[in-house]
Design an enzyme around this catalytic site. Structure first.
Site, PDB file in Angstrom:
ATOM      1  N   SER A  12       0.833  -1.188   0.000  1.00 44.70           N
ATOM      2  CA  SER A  12       0.000   0.000   0.000  1.00 44.70           C
ATOM      3  C   SER A  12       0.879   1.254   0.000  1.00 44.70           C
ATOM      4  CB  SER A  12      -0.881  -0.028   1.237  1.00 44.70           C
ATOM      5  OG  SER A  12      -1.622   1.150   1.284  1.00 44.70           O
ATOM      6  N   GLY A  13       0.597   2.152  -0.904  1.00 46.86           N
ATOM      7  CA  GLY A  13       1.357   3.389  -0.971  1.00 46.86           C
ATOM      8  C   GLY A  13       2.595   3.288  -1.836  1.00 46.86           C
ATOM      9  N   SER A  72      -5.562   5.726  -0.275  1.00 49.56           N
ATOM     10  CA  SER A  72      -5.403   4.292  -0.467  1.00 49.56           C
ATOM     11  C   SER A  72      -6.653   3.698  -1.096  1.00 49.56           C
ATOM     12  CB  SER A  72      -5.153   3.652   0.893  1.00 49.56           C
ATOM     13  OG  SER A  72      -5.271   2.274   0.784  1.00 49.56           O
ATOM     14  N   SER A  73      -6.437   2.869  -2.134  1.00 48.44           N
ATOM     15  CA  SER A  73      -7.587   2.216  -2.743  1.00 48.44           C
ATOM     16  C   SER A  73      -8.106   1.183  -1.758  1.00 48.44           C
ATOM     17  CB  SER A  73      -7.169   1.511  -4.022  1.00 48.44           C
ATOM     18  OG  SER A  73      -6.289   2.326  -4.736  1.00 48.44           O
ATOM     19  N   GLU A 111      -0.211  -5.443   3.253  1.00 46.63           N
ATOM     20  CA  GLU A 111      -0.411  -4.480   4.342  1.00 46.63           C
ATOM     21  C   GLU A 111      -0.009  -5.076   5.682  1.00 46.63           C
ATOM     22  OE1 GLU A 111      -4.419  -3.009   4.446  1.00 46.63           O
ATOM     23  OE2 GLU A 111      -4.029  -1.529   2.872  1.00 46.63           O
ATOM     24  N   THR A 142      -1.673   2.626  -7.909  1.00 44.80           N
ATOM     25  CA  THR A 142      -2.800   3.293  -8.546  1.00 44.80           C
ATOM     26  C   THR A 142      -2.313   4.393  -9.483  1.00 44.80           C
ATOM     27  OG1 THR A 142      -4.090   2.811  -6.598  1.00 44.80           O
ATOM     28  CG2 THR A 142      -4.972   4.452  -8.088  1.00 44.80           C
ATOM     29  N   ASN A 196      -1.230   5.657   3.418  1.00 45.58           N
ATOM     30  CA  ASN A 196      -1.450   6.250   2.109  1.00 45.58           C
ATOM     31  C   ASN A 196      -2.642   7.185   2.224  1.00 45.58           C
ATOM     32  OD1 ASN A 196      -1.933   6.883  -0.530  1.00 45.58           O
ATOM     33  ND2 ASN A 196      -1.910   4.783  -1.285  1.00 45.58           N
ATOM     34  N   GLY A 221      -2.094  -3.534  -2.083  1.00 42.29           N
ATOM     35  CA  GLY A 221      -0.806  -4.180  -1.841  1.00 42.29           C
ATOM     36  C   GLY A 221      -0.738  -4.769  -0.442  1.00 42.29           C
TER      37      GLY A 221
HETATM   38  P1  ADP Z   1      -0.987   2.448  -3.979  1.00 40.46           P
HETATM   39  O1  ADP Z   1      -2.077   2.449  -4.984  1.00 40.46           O
HETATM   40  O2  ADP Z   1       0.118   1.533  -4.301  1.00 40.46           O
HETATM   41  O3  ADP Z   1      -1.468   2.263  -2.605  1.00 40.46           O
HETATM   42  P2  ADP Z   1      -0.746   5.137  -4.826  1.00 40.46           P
HETATM   43  O4  ADP Z   1      -0.623   4.871  -6.254  1.00 40.46           O
HETATM   44  O5  ADP Z   1      -2.046   5.609  -4.354  1.00 40.46           O
HETATM   45  O6  ADP Z   1      -0.319   3.868  -4.011  1.00 40.46           O
HETATM   46  O7  ADP Z   1       0.411   6.155  -4.470  1.00 40.46           O
HETATM   47  C1  ADP Z   1       0.512   6.758  -3.189  1.00 40.46           C
HETATM   48  C2  ADP Z   1       1.033   8.165  -3.316  1.00 40.46           C
HETATM   49  O8  ADP Z   1       2.367   8.134  -3.787  1.00 40.46           O
HETATM   50  C3  ADP Z   1       0.276   8.967  -4.328  1.00 40.46           C
HETATM   51  O9  ADP Z   1      -0.807   9.615  -3.741  1.00 40.46           O
HETATM   52  C4  ADP Z   1       1.338   9.953  -4.814  1.00 40.46           C
HETATM   53  O10 ADP Z   1       1.394  11.039  -3.962  1.00 40.46           O
HETATM   54  C5  ADP Z   1       2.626   9.194  -4.669  1.00 40.46           C
HETATM   55  N1  ADP Z   1       3.066   8.635  -5.945  1.00 40.46           N
HETATM   56  C6  ADP Z   1       2.945   7.367  -6.367  1.00 40.46           C
HETATM   57  N2  ADP Z   1       3.468   7.208  -7.601  1.00 40.46           N
HETATM   58  C7  ADP Z   1       3.915   8.405  -7.976  1.00 40.46           C
HETATM   59  C8  ADP Z   1       4.577   8.898  -9.151  1.00 40.46           C
HETATM   60  N3  ADP Z   1       4.847   8.123 -10.192  1.00 40.46           N
HETATM   61  N4  ADP Z   1       4.895  10.202  -9.202  1.00 40.46           N
HETATM   62  C9  ADP Z   1       4.625  11.005  -8.174  1.00 40.46           C
HETATM   63  N5  ADP Z   1       4.018  10.605  -7.045  1.00 40.46           N
HETATM   64  C10 ADP Z   1       3.660   9.313  -6.926  1.00 40.46           C
HETATM   65 MG    MG Z   2      -3.972   2.185  -4.780  1.00 41.40          MG
END
Ligand code: ADP
Ligand code: MG
Length: 995
Positions: free
Chosen positions: A104-105, A159-160, A385, A109, A156, A383
């Protein structure tokens, strides 16, 4: 195999490491992260490290750099793998999927969004509106799902709380034509006080327009709502209303109706109000303390307040035939309230996904028109957790990640190695941890944790979480990946509460508290009925099972664990039949810091993601394999040995020869049924050569085909010309035959067939008809005595000259020419005079002679006679034995003028301007006209001498007397007995008798 960047940025592909060891791997990963290189490859797997800051690497120009390029041509990027998946799908009509994993994070996404954006950007170069619409809906649906499915966690901010797998369907041209979303929502807890809260509620409360909030009875203060309070430290920001609007707009764009959108808001508001409901008791009666809220709920859910209150405070129980209302305790009521809130939200979410699917689903797909329908799937799922307190949801999430890891192992590590063995390629086995044992621990029938949980739930009587833990202890005590306080001595585990699973990604301690509850579908039936009976049709449709009456025995619904397990198994099956591409996301620190690379944390992730094994297998292995036959089919055109067909004993030999000839012998190995190519570079070189040859083949085919089309067209044209020609000939022949038939006897007919009706001639034979008519005229003329011919010619000349000008041509009458008979007593004088003239002037024929009235320039009108021979025009005086008064050679006569009336006026114009003006008279029988005859003989005579004479038909007539211009008009006078001339101002008037 990525190139293009110097080693200062580390190695873009871990396969290029000098030695494959954890320290080296980590050093490279760290170096790249610090140099802002967040993406790296392991062959075709993208390793991504969350940068936690916005990077300027997703713009239009970057997209252009990756569009249509091969993986190794540009620095590592998500776009490269998205392009590879898209190309594989387009080139080989293969379904592909991009699996994004990581805790997660870690940025899953975000990655999925960039991938979707990339695919949207490179498809539909023709800008076709329909494709744009589909793409727009796919992107927008993501936005809506995120709004409803995301929550803030301590790991996060966004977080989804649901996993999503989105299929994008493409037609054979590679244009997106629709999609489908599977959601894996497990966060039933998202709205009740817990670690998380759904961002959407804050957006609604802080960002919704005033009027909407008023209608929903919502006040603009998140603190006022129990369900938001926990996460609600968030301050009001301008973003909320923008976010709110973005979601509202997205719903509209996707195609939600106004009614549906309204219902969505009402449901969200209802959930918030539910959270504020408080129960109390008065003696043994449970009641709602703030019952005004019940009325608000009734309003929002389109039902009556009493119904809401009853459903919250009572439970209908069927005992045999009887139905009784059993009152809840205060505690039961609160529990029911929270369960209702969760359930409403879950139903809403599933309904939204369903609606989106209805709308974006591929419609009117016809294989004949669109070709094969291929799919790119993008999986973005929660992811791994590990929280302080891990419960049922974490357990499900981590099980899901075990499943995906297992898939990765199977596809990338296990199958690959097995294949080398099967194909007889020399191979040294590479060890890896196979997590199948953990997957089994969770999902196995009867023995797995899910099975034990379900079993515990099915116990009659009071079921507690501890009973579940006991079950685990009984059945799994010996399992290497399971432990609890009872079966181990680990201090950190609490008695009767905790159990620990040794996941592939690390140890996680779960607390059994509320496992049972979350697993069972514990929503009271009364709530389902309440919502089914809502007068809001959208809400009603979310609760179909509320239809069942109380006494109906319902099948026990599947438990949450079983549902989840089934959906995971289905998901993995779905992924396994597609060509997978992987994005492995790594989270560099827990502080969301763009600078910090926590070595230990990262090493842990690299370990459990199996990246090192991945590099080893990759490096030892082959990038590409294909059966000999398919390989030949694709690349046979690049060598004359194999094009168009080889003559070698087997396809294997042919492939060998082909690769030798192209100089790729070193980079390939030959298995039993497949050829293996070690580096992608070789493959891309093959692809390049193929692309060049394909162009030539296409040209060749086009040439042949164009020639064929031209020949077909030519043959058709020629055939049609032949048909036209035959048809024409037929028409002509048919016409001639008809003419011959109708006219075959005309020679013997009196009128030479004048009465016979002509058939309608074809256009080409119009002239023919004229010729035939000419023939008849010729026949008629030939039948005349030769001496009559001049008369006939004169009549024709008169007709040609005066037709349409005068009607009194007297063509029916015999034209005598010599009209001295009118005064027989003078005839002998005339004969004498004319023979005297013939002797003197040597004329041959008399054309015309007649008595006339003339006018001279002295205004004197007198009776005279005219004699016109083939040489002269004579004016004679009948009273003086026809003495010639004036003789005008005919060549001096330049024209004639007559009037259009019935009078007998004639003006002979002469070249010396001494015109002769006369009116024919003495005509017998009276009323007859001789003008036609006079004009006819003169014109015919001139014609016979090949000369022209001008004939005018005018009234008044312009003439010239001894050079003096004057006009002669014809007028009718009542009392006039004979025509006669009188002087007028402009000249003369011929007065003719009128009646
Ligand atoms: P996950 O879906 O794996 O839990 P997210 O995709 O929501 O994580 O990403 C968490 C945070 O990390 C996002 O809100 C963003 O702020 C940062 N982040 C993730 N990927 C990027 C990226 N490629 N560029 C900039 N910031 C990112
Ligand atoms: Mg996500």
């Amino acid at each position: 195999m990525a190139e293009h960047e110097s080693l200062e940025f580390g190695k873009a592909d871990f396969v290029l490491l000098d030695t494959i060891s954890m320290p080296e791997f980590m050093a490279n990963l760290k170096l790249r992260f610090e140099k802002s290189r967040i993406y790296s490859y392991i062959g075709e797997v993208v390793v991504s490290v969350n940068p936690y800051r916005s990077m300027n690497i997703y713009g239009r120009d970057t997209i252009e750099q990756y569009k249509g390029r091969e993986l190794y041509e540009r620095p590592p990027h998500l776009f490269a793998i998205a392009d590879a998946a898209y190309k594989a799908m387009k080139r080989r009509s293969k379904d592909t999927c991009i699996v994004i994993s990581g805790e997660s994070g870690a940025g899953k996404t975000e990655a999925s969004k960039y991938i979707m954006q990339y695919i949207a950007a490179i498809t539909n170069p023709g800008q076709r509106a329909e494709v744009e619409r589909v793409k727009n809906m796919l992107l927008k649906s993501n936005c809506v799902l995120e709004a409803f499915g995301n929550a803030k966690t301590n790991r996060n901010d966004n977080s989804s709380r649901f996993g999503k797998y989105m299929d994008i369907n493409f037609d054979f041209k590679g244009d997106p034509i629709g999609g489908h979303i599977n959601n894996y929502l497990l966060e039933k807890v998202s709205v009740v006080p817990s670690l998380t809260f759904v961002l959407l509620f804050v957006q609604l409360v802080l960002g919704g327009p005033e009027s909407l909030l008023r209608s929903l009875h919502i006040q603009k203060d998140p603190k006022a709502y129990a369900y938001i309070q926990v996460g609600g430290q968030k301050k009001s920001s301008i973003n909320d209303s923008a976010d709110f609007k973005a979601v509202a707009d997205a719903m509209k764009v996707i195609g939600f109706t106004q009614e549906e959108i309204q219902t969505v808001y009402k449901i969200l508001a209802a959930i918030l109000h539910l959270g504020n409901l408080k129960f109390g008791s008065d003696g043994d009666v449970t009641l709602i303390e703030n019952s005004k809220l019940a009325s608000v709920l009734g309003d929002l859910l389109s039902t009556r307040q009493e119904n809401v209150e009853k459903a919250l405070l009572y439970r209908t129980v069927a005992t045999g035939r009887d139905v009784i209302d059993k009152q809840h305790t205060e505690q039961e009521a609160s529990y029911g309230r929270d369960a209702l809130a969760k359930a409403i939200y879950e139903r809403l979410f599933c309904w939204i996904v369903g609606r989106i699917n209805d709308i974006i689903e591929v419609k009117d797909f016809d294989v004949k028109v669109h070709g094969k329908n291929t799919v790119i799937g993008v999986l973005d799922i929660y992811g791994f957790e590990i929280f302080q307190n891990n419960s049922f949801e974490q357990f499900c999430i981590n099980y899901c990640n075990e499943k995906l890891q297992q898939l990765f192992i199977q596809l990338v590590l296990q199958q690959e190695q097995e294949e080398y063995q099967r194909e007889g390629i020399p191979w040294k086995h590479i060890d890896y941890f196979n997590n199948q044992v953990i997957v089994d621990l969770v999902e196995q029938q009867h023995k797995g944790i899910f099975a034990i949980l379900d079993e515990a739930c099915m116990n009659v009587g009071k079921v507690t979480d501890e009973m579940f833990l006991q079950g685990l202890n009984n059945k799994l005590a010996k399992h290497a990946h399971f432990s609890s306080r009872k079966v181990s001595t680990c201090e950190s585990l609490e008695f009767d509460r905790d159990f620990r699973i040794r996941h592939y990604a690390g140890d996680v301690v779960y607390s059994v508290v509320s496992f049972i509850d979350k697993n069972k579908d514990t929503l009271f039936q009364d709530f389902k009925r309440l919502l089914y009976n809502s007068s809001n049709p959208v809400l009603k449709s979310m609760w179909p099972e509320g239809k069942l009456s109380i006494t109906e025995v319902t099948k026990r619904p599947l438990t949450a664990a079983t549902l989840f397990k089934n959906s995971m198994i289905a998901l993995v099956e779905n992924l396994a039949c597609k060509e997978p591409y992987y994005v492995r996301c790594i989270k560099p620190n827990d502080l969301k810091s763009p600078l910090l690379f926590e070595e230990e944390r990262c090493r842990h992730q690299v370990e459990y993601l199996g990246l090192l094994e991945n590099v080893r297998v990759r490096r030892a292995g082959f990038a590409y394999r294909q059966t000999y036959q398919r390989f030949l089919q694709r690349y046979k055109m690049i060598s004359t040995i194999t094009w168009p067909n080889h003559e070698l004993p087997s396809d294997q030999e042919a492939v060998k020869k082909l690769l030798q000839a192209s100089g790729f012998e070193q980079d390939s190995a030959y298995g039993k049924t497949k050829v293996f190519i070690r580096t992608p570079r070789t493959l891309f070189a093959l692809e390049d050569q193929r692309a060049q040859m394909v162009q030539r083949i296409v040209l060749f085919l086009q040439k042949i085909w164009r020639g064929t089309i031209a020949r077909i067209r030519y043959r058709r044209m020629r055939a049609s010309l032949i048909i036209i020609r035959c048809y024409r000939r037929y028409k002509v022949k048919a016409y001639i035959r008809e003419v011959a038939h109708r006219f075959h006897n005309v020679r013997n007919m009196k009128d030479y067939g004048k009465h016979v009706k002509w058939p309608i001639p074809p256009r080409v034979l119009r002239k023919f008809e004229e010729a035939l008519q000419g023939w008849r005229a010729g026949q008629l003329i030939r039948s005349l005595p030769p001496e009559d011919l001049p008369k006939v010619r004169a009549k024709v000349a008169a007709l040609e000259t005066l037709k349409g000008q005068r009607t009194d041509m007297a063509l029916q009458r015999a034209w005598e020419g010599n009209y001295k008979r009118d005064q027989p007593e003078l005839a002998s004088f005339f004969t004498l005079a004319s023979s005297e003239l013939q002797r003197k002037d040597k004329f041959m024929n008399v054309l015309f002679s007649c008595h006339v009235r003339k006018i001279n320039r002295f205004n004197k009108a007198e009776d005279r006679a005219i004699l016109i021979t083939d040489r002269h025009l004579y004016k004679m005086d009948p009273l003086k034995q026809y003495k010639v008064m004036k003789s005008i050679p005919l060549y001096n006569v330049s024209g004639l003028s007559v009037s259009p009336g019935k009078d007998q006026l004639v003006v002979f114009h002469t070249k010396d301007n001494r015109d002769l003006i006369v009116c024919l008279q003495g005509i017998e029988p009276p009323g007859e006209s001789r003008i036609g005859e006079l004009v006819g003989v003169i014109v015919s005579h001139f014609k016979s001498e090949m000369r022209k004479i001008q004939v005018n038909t005018l009234n008044p007539i312009q003439c010239s007397m001894h050079g003096k211009k004057c006009t002669i008009a014809v007028e009718t006078k009542i009392n006039q007995s004979q025509p006669d001339f009188v002087k007028s101002r402009a000249g003369y008037i011929l007065s003719v008798p009128g009646n």
